[in-house]
Design a protein around this motif. Structure first.
Motif, PDB file in Angstrom:
ATOM      1  N   UNK A 118      31.152  43.017  37.348  1.00  0.00           N
ATOM      2  CA  UNK A 118      31.356  43.809  38.553  1.00  0.00           C
ATOM      3  C   UNK A 118      32.825  43.866  38.986  1.00  0.00           C
ATOM      4  N   UNK A 119      33.673  43.043  38.377  1.00  0.00           N
ATOM      5  CA  UNK A 119      35.104  43.069  38.685  1.00  0.00           C
ATOM      6  C   UNK A 119      35.758  44.119  37.789  1.00  0.00           C
ATOM      7  N   UNK A 120      36.427  45.083  38.425  1.00  0.00           N
ATOM      8  CA  UNK A 120      37.023  46.198  37.693  1.00  0.00           C
ATOM      9  C   UNK A 120      38.506  45.957  37.392  1.00  0.00           C
ATOM     10  N   UNK A 170      44.008  40.020  46.907  1.00  0.00           N
ATOM     11  CA  UNK A 170      43.297  39.671  48.134  1.00  0.00           C
ATOM     12  C   UNK A 170      41.787  39.610  47.876  1.00  0.00           C
ATOM     13  N   UNK A 171      41.184  38.518  48.309  1.00  0.00           N
ATOM     14  CA  UNK A 171      39.753  38.283  48.127  1.00  0.00           C
ATOM     15  C   UNK A 171      39.135  38.205  49.519  1.00  0.00           C
ATOM     16  N   UNK A 172      38.175  39.051  49.789  1.00  0.00           N
ATOM     17  CA  UNK A 172      37.554  39.120  51.114  1.00  0.00           C
ATOM     18  C   UNK A 172      36.126  38.604  51.019  1.00  0.00           C
ATOM     19  N   UNK A 173      35.773  37.698  51.927  1.00  0.00           N
ATOM     20  CA  UNK A 173      34.456  37.067  51.893  1.00  0.00           C
ATOM     21  C   UNK A 173      33.714  37.384  53.178  1.00  0.00           C
ATOM     22  N   UNK A 174      32.490  37.876  53.035  1.00  0.00           N
ATOM     23  CA  UNK A 174      31.633  38.145  54.195  1.00  0.00           C
ATOM     24  C   UNK A 174      30.186  38.116  53.739  1.00  0.00           C
ATOM     25  N   UNK A 217      39.087  42.443  46.104  1.00  0.00           N
ATOM     26  CA  UNK A 217      37.797  41.952  45.604  1.00  0.00           C
ATOM     27  C   UNK A 217      36.983  41.454  46.799  1.00  0.00           C
ATOM     28  N   UNK A 218      35.710  41.773  46.812  1.00  0.00           N
ATOM     29  CA  UNK A 218      34.810  41.272  47.842  1.00  0.00           C
ATOM     30  C   UNK A 218      33.874  40.214  47.272  1.00  0.00           C
ATOM     31  N   UNK A 269      34.133  49.437  49.923  1.00  0.00           N
ATOM     32  CA  UNK A 269      35.576  49.596  50.050  1.00  0.00           C
ATOM     33  C   UNK A 269      36.390  48.636  49.173  1.00  0.00           C
ATOM     34  N   UNK A 270      35.739  47.778  48.431  1.00  0.00           N
ATOM     35  CA  UNK A 270      36.454  46.855  47.533  1.00  0.00           C
ATOM     36  C   UNK A 270      36.907  47.624  46.301  1.00  0.00           C
ATOM     37  N   UNK A 271      38.215  47.766  46.142  1.00  0.00           N
ATOM     38  CA  UNK A 271      38.742  48.615  45.074  1.00  0.00           C
ATOM     39  C   UNK A 271      38.593  47.996  43.683  1.00  0.00           C
TER      40      UNK A 271
END
Length: 195
Positions: A28-30, A90-94, A117-118, A130-132
């Motif tokens: 899933x990581x592009x 940048x890694x965003x966690x939610x 990355x989310x 929105x995670x590019x």
């Protein structure tokens, strides 16, 4: 939900590690291996419990990928005019993928040209859309309790997987070290059940 943690961790690992080939699969990581290898630093951005998971992730990434990591509160990240570019990850966690401060911080990083990355539990949430550079789904299942348990544990596992992937791409982690770490990850759900 405390007792659901072994299952949540198992589901987060499912299909992402191989004991035979010592690999971590994050389809899933592009970002390609060469793009991951060019990352010079990372920033983990989150709120609340996810921020605490980020603190653990900092140690994983710094140890396994040998790049510096900052951990920011999402509410503060966007107001300090962060220095982000293509060499920063940048890694965003939610857990929900809808945390307003985290979404605003993610948009700030995207504006700087960084691949974002989310790490999220909810498919189709705003953060995942929105995670590019893609989203690592935790597959923790619905969380009803306010005190986060299985989402937190799954976020830490997702961060460990990302750290391993980065470490191999950057040549900072040998195949033997990766295999050892993957073997330990593989046994964690059963160890949690036993505990």
């Amino acid at each position: 939900e405390i007792h659901e943690q072994p299952r949540a961790v198992r589901d987060t690992l499912l299909g992402r590690i191989s004991l035979e080939s010592a690999e971590v699969f994050l389809e899933e990581i592009r970002l390609t291996e060469p793009e991951l290898a060019r990352i010079k630093r990372a920033t983990i951005v989150a709120c609340g419990t996810s921020w605490h998971a980020g603190l653990v992730g900092k140690f994983f990434i710094e140890q396994l990928a040998r790049i510096p990591v900052e951990v920011d509160y999402a509410s503060e990240f966007r107001y300090r005019r962060p220095l982000v570019d293509a060499s920063c990850l940048p890694i965003f966690i939610s857990q929900s993928g809808e945390t307003a401060d985290t979404l605003a911080a993610q948009r700030e990083a995207k504006g700087g040209g960084a691949p974002t990355i989310g790490i999220c539990n909810v498919q189709g949430s705003m953060m995942t859309r929105e995670s590019t550079a893609g989203t690592i789904y935790t597959h923790a299942g619905p969380e009803i309790g306010v005190a986060s348990t299985k989402a937190f544990t799954s976020q830490i596992v997702a961060l460990a997987l990302l750290a391993l992937k980065l470490g191999r791409a950057r040549g900072a982690l040998s195949e033997e070290a990766l295999l050892s770490f993957v073997e330990h990850l593989y046994h964690i759900p059963a160890q949690m059940e036993h505990a």
